[in-house]
Design an enzyme around this catalytic site. Structure first.
Site, PDB file in Angstrom:
ATOM      1  N   THR A  69       0.832  -1.196   0.000  1.00  0.00           N
ATOM      2  CA  THR A  69       0.000   0.000   0.000  1.00  0.00           C
ATOM      3  C   THR A  69       0.871   1.252   0.000  1.00  0.00           C
ATOM      4  OG1 THR A  69      -1.910   1.025   1.107  1.00  0.00           O
ATOM      5  CG2 THR A  69      -0.226   0.096   2.530  1.00  0.00           C
ATOM      6  N   ASN A  70       0.238   2.408  -0.039  1.00  0.00           N
ATOM      7  CA  ASN A  70       0.934   3.687   0.031  1.00  0.00           C
ATOM      8  C   ASN A  70       0.580   4.353   1.344  1.00  0.00           C
ATOM      9  OD1 ASN A  70       2.011   3.420  -2.510  1.00  0.00           O
ATOM     10  ND2 ASN A  70       0.685   4.942  -3.454  1.00  0.00           N
ATOM     11  N   ARG A  71       1.408   5.258   1.798  1.00  0.00           N
ATOM     12  CA  ARG A  71       1.079   6.005   3.006  1.00  0.00           C
ATOM     13  C   ARG A  71       0.102   7.108   2.647  1.00  0.00           C
ATOM     14  NH1 ARG A  71       6.029   8.016   6.315  1.00  0.00           N
ATOM     15  NH2 ARG A  71       4.319   8.667   7.649  1.00  0.00           N
TER      16      ARG A  71
ATOM     17  N   VAL B  63      -2.512   6.243  -5.171  1.00  0.00           N
ATOM     18  CA  VAL B  63      -2.784   4.972  -5.844  1.00  0.00           C
ATOM     19  C   VAL B  63      -1.490   4.161  -5.936  1.00  0.00           C
ATOM     20  CG1 VAL B  63      -3.678   3.926  -7.966  1.00  0.00           C
ATOM     21  CG2 VAL B  63      -4.542   6.162  -7.219  1.00  0.00           C
TER      22      VAL B  63
END
Ligand code: CTP
Ligand code: CA
Length: 226
Positions: free
Chosen positions: A33-35, A101
């Site tokens: 995931t991304n922060r 995203v």
């Protein structure tokens, strides 16, 4: 009460936003995931609703609840976000891509939980990636699509990267900030990049910044034909 007295700068407009991170499965219990806390996107959804817009918020996993009057569509992966956005984007007047995203998804995701010792000879799993669709670029390329706003959180050379992104994605307005300043923070210092150049906005809490950004968007919005 302040919400009630916001000027109705987007009265009747249909505003579509993305917010939060996306989560790309490695297996049923692990993701890449991304922060992103989602705070900026949710504040902007709230500010757009206060300004009289019909707001749809396509959100990756966050700990936040949808602002009052905002239709929230929950998704996990970039592909799900892409599908949810493209389904309604042709009807939107404005699209604001705030989501962080994931640029890649795992192609060899496992349907069963990968065991700690279940990888290669070293016991470590090997992941292969492929590129996710670029949601903002695809919406910006729609014929007669919505007016598009992008975000860019950069760690260095903000002005250079932000302006390059604005041009490559073919969008009118790109909102830049330095990633280290905003991650999970409640305040934000935004800079607007448009065809005229760069316009720094004062540092503010995220709701105040979102309300100002809504005013900037409303002022730039071209009149839309019937
Ligand atoms: N974006 C998107 N779909 C993607 C990647 C990005 O809609 N698959 C949108 C983001 O929501 C943001 C803008 O594009 O509004 C810029 O995202 P960013 O990650 O900063 O840019 P990228 O083009 O992905 O480039 P890079 O990560 O290499 O900096
Ligand atoms: Ca990216």
């Amino acid at each position: 009460l302040a919400a009630f007295f916001q000027p109705k700068l987007l009265a009747g407009k249909r505003v579509l936003l993305t917010a939060g991170p996306t989560a790309e499965p490695i297996d049923p219990v692990r993701v890449i995931t991304n922060r992103s806390s989602g705070k900026t996107g949710y504040a902007l959804a709230r500010a757009a609703a206060e300004a009289g817009a019909h707001v749809t918020l396509v959100s990756g996993p966050t700990a936040l609840t949808a602002p009052r009057g905002v239709r929230r569509v929950g998704v996990q992966t970039a592909r799900q976000m892409h599908e949810a956005v493209l389904a309604v984007a042709p009807l939107a007047d404005v699209f604001i891509a705030v989501a962080a995203v994931a640029d890649w998804r795992v192609v060899n995701a496992s349907t069963q939980k990968i065991k700690k010792q279940g990888g290669n000879a070293s016991g470590l799993p090997t992941l292969s990636f492929e590129a996710n669709p670029d949601i903002l670029a695809d919406v910006a390329a729609l014929p007669d699509g919505p007016w598009c706003v992008g975000f860019a959180a950069e760690t260095e050379n903000l002005a250079e990267h932000a302006e390059a992104k604005r041009r490559s994605k073919g969008i009118d307005l790109l909102v830049g900030n330095l990633a280290q300043d905003v991650m999970d923070a409640d305040t934000t210092a935004l800079q607007l990049f448009d065809a005229q150049g760069v316009h720094p906005m004062p540092a503010a809490d995220k709701l105040t910044a979102a309300r100002r950004l809504v005013a900037e968007i409303a002022a730039r919005l071209p009149p839309r034909g019937p």
